[in-house]
Scaffold this motif. Structure first.
Motif, PDB file in Angstrom:
ATOM      1  N   GLU A   9      71.855  45.211   0.781  1.00  0.00           N
ATOM      2  CA  GLU A   9      70.738  45.093  -0.682  1.00  0.00           C
ATOM      3  C   GLU A   9      70.863  46.689  -0.945  1.00  0.00           C
ATOM      4  O   GLU A   9      70.392  47.585  -1.899  1.00  0.00           O
ATOM      5  CB  GLU A   9      69.097  44.753  -0.272  1.00  0.00           C
ATOM      6  CG  GLU A   9      69.483  42.905  -0.516  1.00  0.00           C
ATOM      7  CD  GLU A   9      68.552  42.474  -1.233  1.00  0.00           C
ATOM      8  OE1 GLU A   9      67.288  42.665  -1.259  1.00  0.00           O
ATOM      9  OE2 GLU A   9      68.443  41.157  -1.354  1.00  0.00           O
ATOM     10  N   ALA A  63      74.086  48.144  -2.216  1.00  0.00           N
ATOM     11  CA  ALA A  63      73.971  47.686  -3.684  1.00  0.00           C
ATOM     12  C   ALA A  63      72.901  48.451  -4.491  1.00  0.00           C
ATOM     13  O   ALA A  63      72.929  48.772  -5.527  1.00  0.00           O
ATOM     14  CB  ALA A  63      73.832  46.327  -3.417  1.00  0.00           C
ATOM     15  N   ARG A 123      69.046  48.351  -4.544  1.00  0.00           N
ATOM     16  CA  ARG A 123      67.891  47.718  -4.596  1.00  0.00           C
ATOM     17  C   ARG A 123      67.104  47.720  -3.447  1.00  0.00           C
ATOM     18  O   ARG A 123      66.355  48.296  -4.079  1.00  0.00           O
ATOM     19  CB  ARG A 123      67.847  46.077  -4.276  1.00  0.00           C
ATOM     20  CG  ARG A 123      66.767  45.426  -4.558  1.00  0.00           C
ATOM     21  CD  ARG A 123      67.026  43.501  -4.634  1.00  0.00           C
ATOM     22  NE  ARG A 123      66.931  43.343  -5.616  1.00  0.00           N
ATOM     23  CZ  ARG A 123      66.902  42.050  -6.067  1.00  0.00           C
ATOM     24  NH1 ARG A 123      67.454  41.287  -4.719  1.00  0.00           N
ATOM     25  NH2 ARG A 123      67.649  41.285  -6.946  1.00  0.00           N
ATOM     26  N   ILE A 177      71.712  50.566  -9.494  1.00  0.00           N
ATOM     27  CA  ILE A 177      72.544  49.485  -9.093  1.00  0.00           C
ATOM     28  C   ILE A 177      73.447  49.646 -10.354  1.00  0.00           C
ATOM     29  O   ILE A 177      74.841  49.120  -9.568  1.00  0.00           O
ATOM     30  CB  ILE A 177      72.031  47.597  -9.667  1.00  0.00           C
ATOM     31  CG1 ILE A 177      70.450  48.075  -8.288  1.00  0.00           C
ATOM     32  CG2 ILE A 177      72.823  46.609  -9.337  1.00  0.00           C
ATOM     33  CD1 ILE A 177      69.605  46.999  -8.111  1.00  0.00           C
ATOM     34  N   ALA A 178      72.708  49.314 -11.099  1.00  0.00           N
ATOM     35  CA  ALA A 178      74.100  49.491 -12.089  1.00  0.00           C
ATOM     36  C   ALA A 178      74.888  51.055 -12.281  1.00  0.00           C
ATOM     37  O   ALA A 178      76.329  50.591 -12.508  1.00  0.00           O
ATOM     38  CB  ALA A 178      73.361  49.735 -13.869  1.00  0.00           C
ATOM     39  N   ILE A 203      77.580  50.206  -9.268  1.00  0.00           N
ATOM     40  CA  ILE A 203      78.463  48.776 -10.181  1.00  0.00           C
ATOM     41  C   ILE A 203      79.069  49.904 -10.630  1.00  0.00           C
ATOM     42  O   ILE A 203      80.674  49.353 -10.564  1.00  0.00           O
ATOM     43  CB  ILE A 203      77.928  47.917 -10.694  1.00  0.00           C
ATOM     44  CG1 ILE A 203      76.786  46.865 -10.062  1.00  0.00           C
ATOM     45  CG2 ILE A 203      78.993  46.788 -11.126  1.00  0.00           C
ATOM     46  CD1 ILE A 203      76.093  46.190 -10.832  1.00  0.00           C
ATOM     47  N   LEU A 209      77.127  44.362  -5.024  1.00  0.00           N
ATOM     48  CA  LEU A 209      76.488  43.289  -3.655  1.00  0.00           C
ATOM     49  C   LEU A 209      76.897  41.652  -4.169  1.00  0.00           C
ATOM     50  O   LEU A 209      76.358  41.275  -4.833  1.00  0.00           O
ATOM     51  CB  LEU A 209      75.002  43.417  -3.884  1.00  0.00           C
ATOM     52  CG  LEU A 209      74.876  42.318  -3.000  1.00  0.00           C
ATOM     53  CD1 LEU A 209      74.724  42.629  -1.265  1.00  0.00           C
ATOM     54  CD2 LEU A 209      72.805  42.993  -3.145  1.00  0.00           C
ATOM     55  N   GLU A 235      72.502  37.123  -1.544  1.00  0.00           N
ATOM     56  CA  GLU A 235      72.401  35.785   0.475  1.00  0.00           C
ATOM     57  C   GLU A 235      72.353  35.031  -0.788  1.00  0.00           C
ATOM     58  O   GLU A 235      72.478  33.622  -0.511  1.00  0.00           O
ATOM     59  CB  GLU A 235      71.414  36.219   0.505  1.00  0.00           C
ATOM     60  CG  GLU A 235      70.873  35.059   1.813  1.00  0.00           C
ATOM     61  CD  GLU A 235      70.023  35.656   2.739  1.00  0.00           C
ATOM     62  OE1 GLU A 235      68.701  36.793   2.357  1.00  0.00           O
ATOM     63  OE2 GLU A 235      69.791  34.830   3.794  1.00  0.00           O
ATOM     64  N   ASP A 236      70.907  34.512  -1.654  1.00  0.00           N
ATOM     65  CA  ASP A 236      70.489  33.552  -2.670  1.00  0.00           C
ATOM     66  C   ASP A 236      70.397  33.471  -4.109  1.00  0.00           C
ATOM     67  O   ASP A 236      70.443  34.715  -5.015  1.00  0.00           O
ATOM     68  CB  ASP A 236      69.321  33.785  -2.381  1.00  0.00           C
ATOM     69  CG  ASP A 236      67.739  32.596  -2.743  1.00  0.00           C
ATOM     70  OD1 ASP A 236      68.564  31.868  -3.234  1.00  0.00           O
ATOM     71  OD2 ASP A 236      67.195  32.413  -1.941  1.00  0.00           O
ATOM     72  N   ASP A 270      69.413  35.645  -7.328  1.00  0.00           N
ATOM     73  CA  ASP A 270      69.554  36.437  -7.063  1.00  0.00           C
ATOM     74  C   ASP A 270      70.812  36.726  -7.649  1.00  0.00           C
ATOM     75  O   ASP A 270      71.318  37.931  -8.593  1.00  0.00           O
ATOM     76  CB  ASP A 270      69.662  37.794  -5.686  1.00  0.00           C
ATOM     77  CG  ASP A 270      68.264  37.329  -5.270  1.00  0.00           C
ATOM     78  OD1 ASP A 270      67.019  37.968  -5.863  1.00  0.00           O
ATOM     79  OD2 ASP A 270      68.161  38.116  -4.272  1.00  0.00           O
ATOM     80  N   GLY A 271      71.383  35.957  -7.765  1.00  0.00           N
ATOM     81  CA  GLY A 271      72.674  35.283  -9.127  1.00  0.00           C
ATOM     82  C   GLY A 271      72.813  35.091  -9.679  1.00  0.00           C
ATOM     83  O   GLY A 271      73.796  35.550 -10.212  1.00  0.00           O
ATOM     84  N   GLU A 279      75.764  36.780   2.980  1.00  0.00           N
ATOM     85  CA  GLU A 279      76.224  35.278   3.547  1.00  0.00           C
ATOM     86  C   GLU A 279      76.555  34.637   2.904  1.00  0.00           C
ATOM     87  O   GLU A 279      76.294  33.533   1.696  1.00  0.00           O
ATOM     88  CB  GLU A 279      74.685  34.863   3.774  1.00  0.00           C
ATOM     89  CG  GLU A 279      74.306  35.315   4.735  1.00  0.00           C
ATOM     90  CD  GLU A 279      73.533  33.949   5.996  1.00  0.00           C
ATOM     91  OE1 GLU A 279      74.253  33.077   6.280  1.00  0.00           O
ATOM     92  OE2 GLU A 279      72.514  34.427   6.743  1.00  0.00           O
ATOM     93  N   ARG A 289      66.020  39.069 -11.461  1.00  0.00           N
ATOM     94  CA  ARG A 289      66.268  39.621  -9.808  1.00  0.00           C
ATOM     95  C   ARG A 289      67.748  40.154 -10.184  1.00  0.00           C
ATOM     96  O   ARG A 289      68.669  40.578  -9.982  1.00  0.00           O
ATOM     97  CB  ARG A 289      66.204  38.555  -8.828  1.00  0.00           C
ATOM     98  CG  ARG A 289      64.855  39.295  -8.974  1.00  0.00           C
ATOM     99  CD  ARG A 289      64.091  38.110  -7.788  1.00  0.00           C
ATOM    100  NE  ARG A 289      65.099  38.716  -6.537  1.00  0.00           N
ATOM    101  CZ  ARG A 289      64.080  39.017  -5.470  1.00  0.00           C
ATOM    102  NH1 ARG A 289      62.847  39.622  -5.550  1.00  0.00           N
ATOM    103  NH2 ARG A 289      64.938  38.638  -4.895  1.00  0.00           N
ATOM    104  N   ALA A 290      67.767  38.502 -10.867  1.00  0.00           N
ATOM    105  CA  ALA A 290      69.924  38.651 -11.209  1.00  0.00           C
ATOM    106  C   ALA A 290      70.385  39.647 -12.042  1.00  0.00           C
ATOM    107  O   ALA A 290      71.966  39.947 -11.428  1.00  0.00           O
ATOM    108  CB  ALA A 290      70.704  37.344 -11.655  1.00  0.00           C
ATOM    109  N   LEU A 345      70.919  42.662 -10.348  1.00  0.00           N
ATOM    110  CA  LEU A 345      71.562  43.043  -9.672  1.00  0.00           C
ATOM    111  C   LEU A 345      73.095  43.025  -9.947  1.00  0.00           C
ATOM    112  O   LEU A 345      73.760  43.051  -9.359  1.00  0.00           O
ATOM    113  CB  LEU A 345      71.601  41.634  -8.490  1.00  0.00           C
ATOM    114  CG  LEU A 345      70.935  42.265  -7.179  1.00  0.00           C
ATOM    115  CD1 LEU A 345      70.572  41.107  -5.604  1.00  0.00           C
ATOM    116  CD2 LEU A 345      71.494  43.249  -6.324  1.00  0.00           C
ATOM    117  N   GLY A 362      73.649  45.284 -12.219  1.00  0.00           N
ATOM    118  CA  GLY A 362      73.479  45.814 -13.556  1.00  0.00           C
ATOM    119  C   GLY A 362      72.541  46.035 -14.623  1.00  0.00           C
ATOM    120  O   GLY A 362      73.037  47.116 -15.733  1.00  0.00           O
TER     121      GLY A 362
END
Lengths: 519, 389
Positions: free
Chosen positions: A319, A322, A324, A344-345, A348, A354, A357-358, A362-363, A443, B224-225, B228, B230
């Motif tokens: 993290e 990336a 965070r 982060i932006a 990227i 990144l 993981e979760d 977070d995804g 992960e 949060r997503a 991440l 951007g």
């Protein structure tokens, strides 16, 4: 792949091996994924039964079923030979079964006393009898050699102390069966000794213990029975006296599904990502670092696997790469450029992404469609002037769906309609759509089935070989280290404990992580 | 089996009356309101009445659109009513002329300058909200509640509790035209309604066709997503409060123009009506779901309902009761729609895939939080009554 008929527990021979709780043909599935496949499991009275298995083997699921957190899809649970059904943890507790969860389930704002008696307050003439609760709390904490004031808020305690409070709470209900799911992961060596003394004490009082730990040697010190689970099937049972560490590791790991091999035939490029003396402060404990002066270089086209136990600092490290988590020392260098202070932006945009993981937390944006999730990180690619172009977006999305092989009804399908593996591919596809140079995955194989795992790894291997992508992925399953990675880095307590080539053995890797020392 | 095939049919867009009614509920509610009141009163169904009612709706509509942006990011803006009042007062103050005693002159800014300055005040209040919420982590509810009081207090201080009645300006001073902000009509349509239409179209485009819109939805759906991926989450949060403040300022201008006066107590409790409009329009207060079309319908439902009750002579006490009941009903239907969606997803995913979020290896240490969440989700869904039909 593996013997389909699970090995049955040894027949009861001695009166000492009195079975108090047993699971008979218990199975549990989540959707199409079978976490447990007809498992038989016995708990012996006044003894410790330890459950061994890799992540995803089904240990926690089985424990959750035994303690009433979940209900089995099929099969039954026998308590003292009688079939029982728990519809909740309270049900199980009433019958004397308690569980100490792996993740703490305390209310941080309440005091130690209030946590221990939460939901079972002692009532006196004038409402709650706080004095009596405090007295019992003090007695419990003394028994555990941790004289914490009963009125201390739990949030002021160290993680290890919180774990002790959790244990105290389970002791306070006078359970006859106590399930401990990784009770020592947050404890120091002395605290583990205290816990073991308490366990011996409990045994002498006839309490039966089910124990789960990743620290295999530690578990062997305390257990009488060893049960090994693998991929939801019970693969081995033995009494402690008949086995050694090597037996456990052999049965835990088993043969592996082929997750691929390191891609060859392409030359590794320049150093793409360089971690230079990186430190990350622990937010919970001042003056402690979760990552401690760690340096690592990854070349273009190279795949590096980071292996480590929970709490080794893998997630924090990734993290931080990336952007965070802030660095407390050192630099993150991307293709020769220091990116330590970029957002982060910005990272990227420079080609460093990144895959968290979760993926639920977070995804994915659960309120958005598959297509909108896939295009979220690369909106600029289909924006002209101020407006986004529907056609161009469609192009980006269709390309991603094809590239990472997502099985979906179409870009407008809801993200929740996909399977775990396909959801994971959406998160990966979203980040790959930004055309990165370095991909960091935390992960990536978590919570997806073996077929999807193989596909994800194949995808990464192709990216490295064909596009010269630098790939760093972390895992807590030793089998996955020995798949596509050119290099395996083992992390332990925030540092690199060892580095191996692709020819390392599982035992070497596990030994280096502090999980098991195989002589 | 039958349930499953129903779900599949719905996926293919098969006809389902219950579903159609549920999804288009704000629209059907509006039609029902028009039919009911038209049958109760002969005055209701006429172009002139619709235009009058629409000019009332314009105020709530403007506030609701700003509120929609905020709610889509998962926030709330309680300060819009006070911002409306303060901005009206600021506009009134500027129309009276600003005197500089030091130089012995009084400046009379033209109306377009007044409009810009007033919007700047609204934007400023929004910026305070946004910075407090995004950077200082003050809960949106509390930050905007604070600004609700502050802005109202400032408005009362500026006027000493009095109202500016002279907003007309004069031709010699070159500051006429304030009545073109809401009071006058263009092609027979109240200007306020046209302003609402313009703002709505801009918001519609911004939300559906710009990166900013995507950022707003993703911030509300999962901040949060989004971060991440951007998305500049903090900047988005500040922006939506600024835009909400500007919408409130525009509403303040339109309202003072309509009333030809600017009072410090204008817009009291309008923030609640604005929230109601957004909610009736189908947006989720948790963020990430909602659109401009629904919000406009919601504003019209509330406006046409309360005006209708006035026209048929229902006491204002009963109006309050009706409005409240409509809001509760709307939220109830929202939760039915969204939980229905979740269930449908589960069913569709049944044959080939685990339900969303179900970890395939629930015993891996790190997936336990996930597993726990799934369990609690399952429990909470199970706890609700069967809500699909």
């Amino acid at each position: 792949m593996m013997p389909s008929s699970p090995i049955q527990p040894a027949p009861v021979s001695e009166p000492a091996d009195d079975i108090v709780l047993s699971a008979r043909d218990v199975a549990k599935s989540f959707g199409s994924v079978q976490a447990l496949k007809t498992v038989n499991f016995d708990v012996y009275r006044g003894q410790v039964t330890t459950l061994f298995g890799e992540n995803g083997a089904g240990k926690s699921t089985l424990m959750k079923i035994l303690s009433g957190v979940m209900q089995p899809t099929s099969g039954e649970i026998l308590l003292e030979g009688e079939p029982v059904r728990f519809s909740s943890t309270t049900d199980a507790q009433r019958l004397g079964i308690s569980i100490i969860h792996q993740e703490l389930s305390l209310a941080p704002n309440l005091s130690v006393r209030d946590n221990i008696f939460m939901g079972r307050e002692i009532k006196g003439a004038m409402g709650i009898d706080y004095a009596e609760e405090a007295r019992q709390t003090r007695a419990l904490m003394e028994e555990l050699d941790e004289p914490i004031d009963p009125l201390t808020p739990v949030e002021d305690l160290r993680l290890g102390q919180q774990q002790i409070v959790e244990i105290a709470r389970a002791l306070s209900v006078n359970s006859r069966i106590l399930i401990m799911d990784e009770p020592t992961s947050a404890l120091s060596a002395t605290e583990v000794e205290v816990l073991f003394r308490v366990i011996r004490d409990l045994k002498s009082r006839g309490v039966s213990i089910v124990y789960i730990s990743h620290h295999l040697e530690e578990a062997l010190l305390i257990t009488e029975h060893a049960v090994v689970l693998r991929d939801g099937v019970m693969t081995a049972y033995a009494r402690r006296a008949d086995i050694d560490l090597e037996w456990i590791v052999r049965n835990m790991v088993g043969e592996n599904f082929d997750l691929g091999s390191p891609p060859t035939g392409h030359a590794l490029g320049e150093i793409a990502l360089s971690l230079d003396d990186v430190s990350i402060a622990d937010t919970a404990v001042p003056d402690r670092s979760v990552v401690d002066h760690l340096s690592l270089d990854v070349r273009a086209g190279e795949i590096v696997c980071i292996y480590g136990l929970m709490g080794a600092g893998r997630t924090e490290l990734l993290e931080c790469v990336a952007g965070r988590v802030p660095l407390s020392g050192g630099r993150v260098v991307l293709e020769g450029e220091d990116v330590s202070h970029l957002s982060i932006a910005e990272r990227i945009a420079k080609g460093l992404v990144l895959v968290p993981e979760d993926r639920q937390r977070d995804g994915l944006v659960q309120t958005m469609s598959v297509g909108e999730n896939l295009s979220l990180a690369s909106i600029k690619a289909f924006t002209r002037w101020l407006l986004t172009s529907g056609n161009r977006e469609r192009g980006v999305v269709d390309e991603s769906i094809a590239n990472v092989h997502i099985k979906t009804d179409g870009p407008s399908a809801e993200i929740g309609s996909l399977s775990g593996g396909n959801q994971q591919k959406v998160v990966i596809g979203k980040m790959l759509a930004t055309h990165p140079r370095v991909v960091v995955l935390d992960e990536p194989s978590r919570g997806i089935d073996i077929g999807a795992k193989a596909e994800v790894f194949k995808l990464l291997a192709e990216g490295a070989a064909k596009k010269g992508l630098a790939v760093v992925f972390s895992t807590s399953e030793v089998g996955e280290c020995l798949s596509i990675a050119h290099r395996i880095v083992v992390m332990s307590r925030g540092r690199i404990a060892a580095e191996f080539g692709a020819d390392a053995s599982k035992e070497q890797i596990m030994a280096a992580s502090g999980e098991a020392v195989v002589a | 089996m039958s349930k499953h095939s129903q779900a599949a049919e719905r996926q293919r867009g098969g006809f389902d009356l219950g579903r159609l009614l549920l999804e288009g509920r704000a629209f059907f509610a509006l039609i029902a309101i028009i039919i009911i009141f038209s049958s109760l009163s002969p005055v209701y169904f006429s172009t002139s009445n619709f235009l009058t009612m629409s000019s009332h709706v314009a105020i709530f509509g403007l506030l609701s659109i700003g509120m929609l942006l905020v709610i889509l990011t998962g926030g709330i803006d309680l300060s819009v009513g006070s911002t409306l009042g303060l901005c009206g007062v600021v506009a009134g103050f500027l129309m009276q002329g600003v005197s500089f005693d030091m130089f012995g002159v009084t400046l009379y800014p033209p109306v377009w300058v007044v409009v810009i300055l007033t919007c700047a005040v609204g934007a400023f209040i929004g910026a305070i909200n946004g910075v407090l919420i995004a950077y200082f982590k003050v809960p949106a509810f509390v930050a905007t509640l604070g600004l609700l009081y502050v802005a109202r207090g400032v408005a009362l201080l500026m006027t000493d509790g009095l109202t500016y009645n002279n907003l007309g300006g004069s031709a010699e001073l070159g500051n006429t035209g304030f009545d073109w902000l809401g009071f006058n009509r263009l092609f027979g349509v109240p200007v306020g309604v046209l302003i609402l239409a313009v703002v709505a179209i801009v918001a519609l485009l911004a939300l559906s066709r710009t990166p900013f819109g995507r950022w707003v939805y993703s911030t509300g759906g999962n901040a949060r997503a989004a971060e991440l991926s951007g998305v500049p989450v903090k900047r988005v949060q500040v922006s939506v409060y600024v835009l909400s403040g500007i919408c409130a300022a525009i509403a303040g201008l339109v309202l003072s123009s309509q009333l030809t006066s600017a009072g410090p107590t204008a817009g009291t409790t309008y923030e609640l009506t604005a929230i109601a409009g957004v909610v009736i329009g189908g947006a989720a207060l948790t963020g990430g779901r909602g659109n401009v079309r629904g919000t406009l319908l919601g504003a019209f439902v509330i406006g046409f309902l309360s005006d209708g009750l006035v026209i048929i002579g229902v006491s204002s006490y009963w109006q309050t009761v009706f409005t409240g009941a409509v809001i509760v009903l709307a939220v109830l239907l929202n939760s039915i729609q969204y939980s229905g969606r979740k269930k449908r997803v589960d069913k569709v995913s049944e044959p080939g895939s685990p339900n969303p979020g179900a970890p395939a290896n629930p015993s891996s240490p790190s997936s336990n939080a996930d597993a726990a969440r799934v369990t609690s989700e399952a429990e909470s869904t199970a706890g609700k009554p069967a809500t699909q039909h």
